[in-house]
Enzyme design. Structure first.
Site, mmCIF file in Angstrom:
data_model
loop_
_atom_site.group_PDB
_atom_site.id
_atom_site.type_symbol
_atom_site.label_atom_id
_atom_site.label_comp_id
_atom_site.label_asym_id
_atom_site.label_seq_id
_atom_site.Cartn_x
_atom_site.Cartn_y
_atom_site.Cartn_z
ATOM 1 N N PHE A 128 -24.444 -31.134 -3.032
ATOM 2 C CA PHE A 128 -25.302 -30.361 -3.936
ATOM 3 C C PHE A 128 -25.422 -31.108 -5.253
ATOM 4 O O PHE A 128 -24.418 -31.423 -5.886
ATOM 5 C CB PHE A 128 -24.756 -28.954 -4.194
ATOM 6 C CG PHE A 128 -25.696 -28.155 -5.070
ATOM 7 C CD1 PHE A 128 -26.810 -27.527 -4.532
ATOM 8 C CD2 PHE A 128 -25.485 -28.064 -6.445
ATOM 9 C CE1 PHE A 128 -27.708 -26.819 -5.342
ATOM 10 C CE2 PHE A 128 -26.368 -27.361 -7.263
ATOM 11 C CZ PHE A 128 -27.485 -26.738 -6.712
ATOM 12 N N ASP A 215 -20.870 -37.451 -9.093
ATOM 13 C CA ASP A 215 -21.294 -36.158 -9.627
ATOM 14 C C ASP A 215 -20.040 -35.319 -9.857
ATOM 15 O O ASP A 215 -19.499 -34.719 -8.929
ATOM 16 C CB ASP A 215 -22.267 -35.475 -8.638
ATOM 17 C CG ASP A 215 -22.746 -34.116 -9.140
ATOM 18 O OD1 ASP A 215 -22.095 -33.552 -10.048
ATOM 19 O OD2 ASP A 215 -23.746 -33.607 -8.603
ATOM 20 N N LYS A 244 -21.722 -28.147 -16.526
ATOM 21 C CA LYS A 244 -20.881 -26.959 -16.349
ATOM 22 C C LYS A 244 -19.856 -26.754 -17.473
ATOM 23 O O LYS A 244 -20.215 -26.270 -18.525
ATOM 24 C CB LYS A 244 -20.227 -26.998 -14.963
ATOM 25 C CG LYS A 244 -21.286 -26.837 -13.846
ATOM 26 C CD LYS A 244 -20.792 -26.159 -12.597
ATOM 27 C CE LYS A 244 -21.934 -25.595 -11.778
ATOM 28 N NZ LYS A 244 -22.438 -26.483 -10.745
HETATM 29 C C1 PLP Z 1 -23.812 -26.976 -10.454
HETATM 30 C C2 PLP Z 1 -23.942 -28.351 -9.946
HETATM 31 C C3 PLP Z 1 -25.093 -29.123 -10.197
HETATM 32 C C4 PLP Z 1 -26.309 -28.575 -10.904
HETATM 33 O O1 PLP Z 1 -26.053 -28.195 -12.207
HETATM 34 P P1 PLP Z 1 -27.138 -27.250 -12.975
HETATM 35 O O2 PLP Z 1 -26.578 -27.156 -14.360
HETATM 36 O O3 PLP Z 1 -27.159 -25.943 -12.255
HETATM 37 O O4 PLP Z 1 -28.437 -27.938 -12.927
HETATM 38 C C5 PLP Z 1 -25.109 -30.421 -9.740
HETATM 39 N N1 PLP Z 1 -24.078 -30.944 -9.064
HETATM 40 C C6 PLP Z 1 -22.948 -30.247 -8.810
HETATM 41 C C7 PLP Z 1 -21.823 -30.884 -8.079
HETATM 42 C C8 PLP Z 1 -22.858 -28.913 -9.218
HETATM 43 O O5 PLP Z 1 -21.759 -28.195 -8.917
#
Ligand code: PLP
Length: 390
Positions: A128, A215, A244
């Site tokens: 994701f 990420d 986050k």
């Molecule tokens: C939450 C998340 C995203 C996206 O972040 P947003 O602030 O919602 O755009 C991308 N990568 C990972 C691993 C995430 O947990």
């Protein structure tokens, strides 16, 4: 409920009026133990005094200027981030998806600078990376992509935690320029790769001149029991994305770069009106400095162990539980069947949790949680799971 909101969400029948530390309170005054942190955002808890004070002070000083001017707090935050991550340069954005967009654009630019006209990025099944067009195309979930075709091209997908499939691509595909990967897959259900995975990815990237792009939007900022999850293997990425918990609730994202990757983006290549504004950067600086000063990653490691072993013990006899796993305070109880209803049972009992990937109960408690609160989360959750008979 207002009829004037786009139906993007299906919210639970509760709304909170305020929060304090590990607790949230609803309009009836009922208290909830927050074991989700708004999906790994409020890692220092709610109404964290130092952060509240910093935001208030910044609001009465300066909210926004522009990247047309230099911004003090942006530079201070970049310095502290780079020092603590051993990285070189940061691009600031407003969300995780935007931080990943910056990383994807950086990788393409890196490819073009090497005369690769159709650069490709290796991404993982069940990954994701966000909901913008490029990041949903990088995401490995049909649910996220369905209905939004045509997708952005330039991604090659392989199974997660599978080095041989990447070796195979390295032998065939001369257009690959980078690997984009989560050190722990969050939305997929807290999927933790084998030890040595990131080290092996680092080696493949070095051998092929690919960028290793991690990420760490969910796994970073102390969540895994280290400040960044890649530090469990002492692997340095070329690019690392954060968001986050970086602002503990103030929207801010970062694309953190090192070495060659740090020199790829030049004036005119990328930008953002809000990205790196004084308010967001002051907030994030306060968050990171507090996390370092109070060693919250160490607490995450200890409390994670405690939560894991208490759940293991309390659920040992429950044959509906398929697996329990964790890295620091990223914790999953995987059930054998879909278990969304456990969220409502827990809500009734004053515990906030979430279910991801249909069958995985996900816990992302505050990193400042103490021993008694950890025991309390486990106690309520064990009751809810043992009552679950669907
Ligand atoms: C939450 C998340 C995203 C996206 O972040 P947003 O602030 O919602 O755009 C991308 N990568 C990972 C691993 C995430 O947990």
């Amino acid at each position: 409920m207002s009829d004037h909101l786009v139906n993007a969400y299906r919210p639970l029948p509760v709304s909170f009026t305020h929060g304090d530390g590990c607790y949230l309170y609803d309009s009836d005054g009922k208290q909830y133990l927050d074991a989700l942190c708004g999906i790994s955002v409020t890692s220092l808890g709610h109404n964290y005094p130092e952060l509240t004070a910093a935001i208030q002070q910044q609001a009465s000083t300066l909210l926004h200027t522009s990247n047309l001017y230099s911004i003090d707090w942006q530079q201070k935050l970049a310095d502290l981030l780079c020092e603590s991550a051993q990285m070189d340069r940061v691009f600031f954005a407003n969300s995780g998806a935007e931080a990943n967009e910056a990383a994807i654009k950086l990788a393409r630019l890196y490819g073009h600078q090497k005369d690769i006209e159709t650069p490709q990025i290796v991404v993982m099944q069940h990954a994701f990376h966000g909901r913008t067009m490029a990041t949903l195309s990088a995401t490995g979930s049909r649910k996220v992509q369905a209905g939004f075709e045509p997708l952005v091209s330039g991604f090659v997908r392989v199974p997660y935690n599978d080095i041989p499939s990447i070796e195979a691509i390295a032998g065939q595909n001369r257009n690959v320029v980078a690997i984009l990967v989560e050190p722990v897959q969050g939305e997929a259900g807290i999927v933790i790769p084998d030890p040595g995975y990131l080290t092996a990815l680092r080696k493949i990237c070095d051998r092929n001149d690919w960028l290793l792009m991690l990420d760490e939007i969910q796994s970073g900022m102390g969540r895994s029991g280290r400040l960044f999850a890649c530090q469990h293997e002492a692997v340095l990425p070329d690019v690392m994305t954060l968001a986050k918990a970086l602002g503990n609730g103030v929207p801010v994202g970062a694309c953190v770069t090192r070495g060659t990757a740090a020199e790829v983006i030049q004036p005119g290549n990328h930008g953002s009106t809000f990205g790196g504004n004084p308010l967001a950067c002051r907030a994030a600086h306060t968050v990171l400095a507090s996390m370092l000063e109070n060693r919250v990653a160490d607490n995450a490691a200890q409390r994670g162990k405690q939560l894991f072993s208490t759940l293991q013990e309390g659920l040992a006899e429950n044959n509906r539980v398929a697996d329990i796993r964790h890295l620091g305070l990223m914790l999953a109880v995987e059930m054998k069947t879909p278990c969304q209803s456990i969220v409502n049972r827990a809500l009734d009992r004053g515990l906030l949790i979430n279910v991801t990937a249909d069958r995985v109960i996900r816990l992302l408690p505050p990193l400042i949680i103490d021993e008694a609160q950890t025991t309390e989360i486990a106690r309520i959750l064990i009751d809810c799971i043992n009552d679950f008979t669907e």
